[in-house]
Scaffold this active site. Structure first.
Site: not given
Length: 217
Positions: A27, A58, A84-86
């Site tokens: 996402t 996310a 965790i999307k960074i």
């Protein structure tokens, strides 16, 4: 190659999961806004339920390491599946390095060069997401980038998996698979198109007609 769904729409996730072809979901803030989600954490939790065992990316929105870490830890407790999307920035990679020591999976996004992917892998990213379509949009070759990154990861045996993102059409999926990417994350529309071929439709119609003729209908 694994297939992820790139969506925050729960109806799309539910349907794609029922098809049995996706192994995870990605996402981003744009997809969340488009889906009209009011409670992002609740959406993430439901996606985890709909795609059991699969990595669910996310994205955080903070612009400093402390803020990213705070968001990341809050998201990570939702479900062990959460990744965790960074974005690829110095403060982002500082957070990636720390999260790796805490056993929290990360997906470094907005990658447009092999150099950026190398930095992400060096920081301990679980996944790295180079964008194919957006590079094509500016006249660059997104597939060449995928090939380069996959080659580097293979040469140096980085555990970081490559997620081909910004997929625009079914041929992109085939091409990134041939380029050796570990994962392609695709929009629902493209995933649906992967099933389609005019000869499949013709064949089904012919089989149905022949069966009905056999039954005397």
């Amino acid at each position: 190659m694994k297939i992820f769904l790139d969506s925050a729409d729960l109806n799309e996730v539910r349907t794609a999961s029922e098809w049995g072809v996706i192994s995870g979901v990605t996402t981003n803030p744009t997809l969340v806004a488009r889906a009209g989600a009011k409670d992002f954490k609740a959406v993430v939790a439901e996606i985890c339920r709909l795609v059991p065992g699969g990595p669910i990316s996310a994205e955080v929105i903070s612009n400093d390491t402390a803020g990213i870490l705070k968001e990341a830890r809050e998201l990570a407790v939702i479900n062990p599946q959460v990744v965790i999307k960074i974005p690829i920035t110095p403060v982002g990679l500082a957070a990636v390095k720390q999260l790796a020591t805490e056993g929290i999976s990360t997906n470094v996004t907005l990658v447009f060069s092999t150099a950026q992917a190398i930095l992400a892998a060096a920081a301990g990213a679980t996944f790295v997401s180079p964008f194919v379509g957006r590079l094509d949009d500016i006249g660059a070759n997104g597939l060449d980038l995928i090939r380069e990154i996959v080659t580097v990861m293979d040469i140096y045996q980085y555990p970081t998996e490559v997620i081909a993102a910004s997929i625009r059409h079914p041929q992109h999926v085939v091409e990134v698979a041939l380029a050796g990417t570990h994962i392609a994350t695709v929009p629902y529309k493209v995933l649906r198109q992967l099933f389609e071929h005019p000869l499949t439709v013709q064949g089904m119609e012919r089989f149905q007609a022949d069966w009905e003729a056999l039954q005397g209908k």
